[in-house]
Design an enzyme around this catalytic site. Structure first.
Site, PDB file in Angstrom:
ATOM      1  N   ASP A   1      -3.307  -1.291   9.908  1.00 22.67           N
ATOM      2  CA  ASP A   1      -2.710  -1.027   8.613  1.00 22.67           C
ATOM      3  C   ASP A   1      -3.901  -2.556   8.278  1.00 22.67           C
ATOM      4  O   ASP A   1      -4.688  -1.988   7.095  1.00 22.67           O
ATOM      5  CB  ASP A   1      -1.662  -1.026   7.999  1.00 22.67           C
TER       6      ASP A   1
ATOM      7  N   LYS B   1       0.573  -1.211  -0.139  1.00 24.47           N
ATOM      8  CA  LYS B   1      -0.354  -0.138  -0.080  1.00 24.47           C
ATOM      9  C   LYS B   1       0.940   1.495   0.148  1.00 24.47           C
ATOM     10  O   LYS B   1       2.480   0.743   0.686  1.00 24.47           O
ATOM     11  CB  LYS B   1      -1.098   0.054   1.390  1.00 24.47           C
TER      12      LYS B   1
END
Length: 293
Positions: A145, A20
């Protein structure tokens, strides 16, 4: 998620755990438990770790090969699998094989992404039928996350990163540089000079160009190589820090522009050429194989 009638082929697959990027990161406050309140934008990339899952008869969870410096008991994929078993009473076992491509300590979310892939895929392979919302809740206990990787789409995020709103972002070519250092997230978030009171912004503010990362100054002070990478990459496009670093990245309007920068920088830096994507490669693969609707 719908169970596929026969998922023997799913056991034979390799499953992506994508990197990401934090396209911006603002720290707007701090909770009483020490966790920081954030605003950030997540987008996935085509750069991935790859996970394989091998069924075992003894009901245990293990790794085929440990990551250097990470004990098996601390590995997030192992913890994710054990968490699923504890939550559901599942008696099945698995040996997890990880092809590690994402650099450690780079701010690309590699460990969290691996954990999310383990949660999502084992939920299918073990026929557990947990909802995405439940998997996100479980993932949050492993790391802030993890939920976005379970969610599987580019997102505007708030809270500690778990309050997610789906957004669409231009899927541009991306260059990522990994300086020869590893950033300790806890060290960054505990730094005395870290900005912790940024004003909140809107999605429109972001799309109009507010891309700051409040961790940037602290990371550059502690790791001069990150600052140098930012300078080198900014000669080609707007260079930014992802997460707490160490990776820096830049977006490009065309593949040719990205390739030009890549060719210029590849002999100097550990560098990756990839593309930003709104849908996680994991979910693209699941849909393609009709493992989910």
């Amino acid at each position: 998620m719908k169970q596929k009638p026969n998922n023997h082929s799913a056991w034979a697959e390799k499953w992506p755990a994508p990197a990401k990027l934090n396209l911006m990161l603002r720290i707007t406050g701090q909770r009483s438990d020490g966790y920081h309140l954030l605003q950030t934008v997540f987008q996935f990339t085509g750069l991935c770790d790859w996970l394989s899952f091998h069924p075992v008869d003894n009901g245990k969870v293990s790794l085929k090969k440990t990551i250097p410096g990470v004990p098996e008991s601390d590995d997030l994929t192992v913890r994710a699998a054990k968490l699923l078993k504890a939550e559901t009473g599942c008696e099945q076992g698995v040996c997890i094989e990880v092809e590690k491509n994402l650099p450690l300590g780079g701010g690309l979310g590699g460990g969290s992404s691996d954990a999310a892939t383990a949660l999502v895929v084992l939920n299918e392979l073990w026929h557990l039928k947990l909802s995405s919302e439940k998997l996100m809740d479980l993932g949050l206990t492993l790391g802030a996350d993890v939920p976005v990787f379970v969610y599987g789409h580019s997102s505007w995020a708030e809270g500690v990163g778990e309050k997610l709103e789906k957004i669409r972002i231009g899927e541009q070519w991306v260059i990522i540089i990994k300086p020869a250092c590893r950033v300790d997230t806890k060290q960054i978030f505990s730094a005395k000079n870290l900005t912790r009171n940024s004003r909140s912004i809107t999605i429109r503010d972001f799309t109009e160009g507010e891309h700051q990362n409040d961790c940037l100054a602290v990371v550059c002070e502690l790791h001069p190589a990150v600052k140098k990478a930012l300078v080198d990459l900014s000669a080609f496009s707007e260079a930014r820090l992802t997460g707490t670093g160490a990776c820096v990245f830049a977006q490009f309007e065309s593949e040719n522009a990205a390739l030009e920068a890549y060719k210029f920088l590849k002999d100097k830096w550990q560098i990756y050429l990839t593309k930003g994507v709104n849908e996680s490669p994991l979910f693209s693969k699941l849909k393609l194989g009709k493992y989910i609707s």
